[in-house]
Design an enzyme around this catalytic site. Structure first.
Site, short mmCIF file in Angstrom:
data_model
loop_
_atom_site.label_atom_id
_atom_site.label_comp_id
_atom_site.label_asym_id
_atom_site.label_seq_id
_atom_site.Cartn_x
_atom_site.Cartn_y
_atom_site.Cartn_z
N THR A 71 0.89 -1.24 0.19
CA THR A 71 0.00 0.11 -0.06
C THR A 71 0.77 1.23 -0.16
O THR A 71 1.86 1.42 0.69
CB THR A 71 -0.93 -0.08 1.17
OG1 THR A 71 -1.52 -1.25 1.37
CG2 THR A 71 -1.88 0.94 1.27
N GLY A 96 -0.18 -1.76 6.01
CA GLY A 96 0.07 -2.90 6.65
C GLY A 96 -1.14 -4.10 6.77
O GLY A 96 -1.72 -3.93 5.65
N GLY A 127 -4.55 -5.33 6.76
CA GLY A 127 -5.63 -4.89 6.70
C GLY A 127 -6.86 -5.38 7.42
O GLY A 127 -7.42 -4.63 7.89
N1 GLY Z 1 -3.17 -2.77 4.04
C1 GLY Z 1 -3.67 -2.87 2.82
C2 GLY Z 1 -4.48 -4.02 2.87
O1 GLY Z 1 -4.36 -4.98 3.70
O2 GLY Z 1 -5.18 -4.38 1.91
#
Ligand code: GLY
Length: 301
Positions: free
Chosen positions: A169, A221, A223
């Site tokens: 991300t 991180g 999600g």
């Molecule tokens: N932080 C991005 C995801 O887990 O999709």
């Protein structure tokens, strides 16, 4: 005061990928900083900086995204204007070259906040958003990873975040000359995810939040854990109650992520005065920032 901060993921970035991450966040920062320093808006700075990282295959966003369990690329993104309190987001969307730009169009032109799947693509088509083939988003590194993961018996998202799996991300937070704080986040999610899986990035309050009277945050991180502690809004709530101390707010929110949800990741923050902060509990996090009180960029991985 104007201020700008970007991130390109928090994980165990191996030594040989550090330079690519450093270059990516440095260039993204430069794009947003130019817009802000020429009097442009925080929304434009966030969108254009994130577009750059969506184009850079180093990052898990746009081109270079992870592939899901059935060989597709599904994208999540969101953007929030902390002054108008408008937001736009897309979830599990395919064939979009610049996901944050579609999120922005939803913020600007729709009465809704979050559009998923084909509905988001349809809205984008109606508003001239660039569509692309899956192959234009797919890079060889991710195809190879997908093939390897497909041959494994069981692969959990949690494992991905514990190992040296390249991800994550991207995001940005900007404060412009009018005092407007904007936050944005874009991702391809997690490797080999179940089709339709949605992470924190498109969920306002989880991956992204902005309130110009307090500050803004963008997260990266694991999600599933970030959603449980509503991380981005948690940071902003902490700032509201600690007198606007971005450093303490960022640190305490990551402590909460780990303690309550066994989560790992990172957050970038600006308070309403443009003071930046970064916190993460992974080995590394790619980030860069600049404020009008600095003579040069701060770029770290
Ligand atoms: N932080 C991005 C995801 O887990 O999709």
């Amino acid at each position: 005061m104007i201020s700008f901060i970007v991130h390109g993921g928090a994980w165990d970035i191996p030594d040989d990928l550090v330079e690519a991450h450093r270059n990516g966040v440095r260039k993204a920062l430069a794009i947003g900083w130019k817009i802000l320093s020429e009097g442009g808006s925080a929304v434009d700075a966030v969108e254009k900086a994130v577009n750059y990282m969506e184009d850079d295959p180093t990052f898990d966003a746009g081109r270079g995204s992870f592939v899901n369990a059935v060989g597709e690329i599904e994208l999540d993104a969101s953007i929030m204007n902390g002054t108008t309190f408008r937001a736009g987001a897309i979830a599990a969307v395919q064939n979009i070259r610049y996901p944050i730009s579609l999120a922005r169009i939803i913020m600007d032109k729709s009465e809704h906040i979050l559009l998923a799947g084909m509905g988001a693509v349809r809205f984008g088509r109606e508003h001239g958003i660039l569509q692309c083939k899956n192959d234009e988003l797919l890079v060889g590194r991710e195809l190879e990873r997908w093939r390897q993961l497909q041959s494994k018996q069981k692969f959990s998202t949690k494992d991905a975040f514990r190992k040296k799996t390249p991800h994550d991300t991207v995001g940005a937070v900007a404060l412009d000359k009018n005092g407007v704080v904007v936050s944005g986040t874009s991702t391809g999610g997690t490797p080999n995810k179940y089709p339709g899986r949605v992470g924190d990035s498109p969920l306002i309050g989880c991956g992204t939040y902005a309130d110009s009277s307090i500050g803004g945050a963008s997260c990266t991180g694991w999600g599933e854990a970030i959603i449980k502690v509503v991380l981005a809004k948690t940071v902003i709530d902490m700032l509201e109650h600690n007198g606007g101390d971005a450093v303490i707010g960022a640190q305490q929110s990551i402590q909460r992520l780990e303690k309550k949800a066994e989560g790992f990741g990172g957050v970038i923050v600006l308070n309403n005065k443009g003071i930046p902060a970064i916190a993460y509990n992974t080995p590394r996090m790619a980030r860069a920032y600049r404020t009008s009180e600095m003579n040069s960029d701060d770029v770290e991985v």
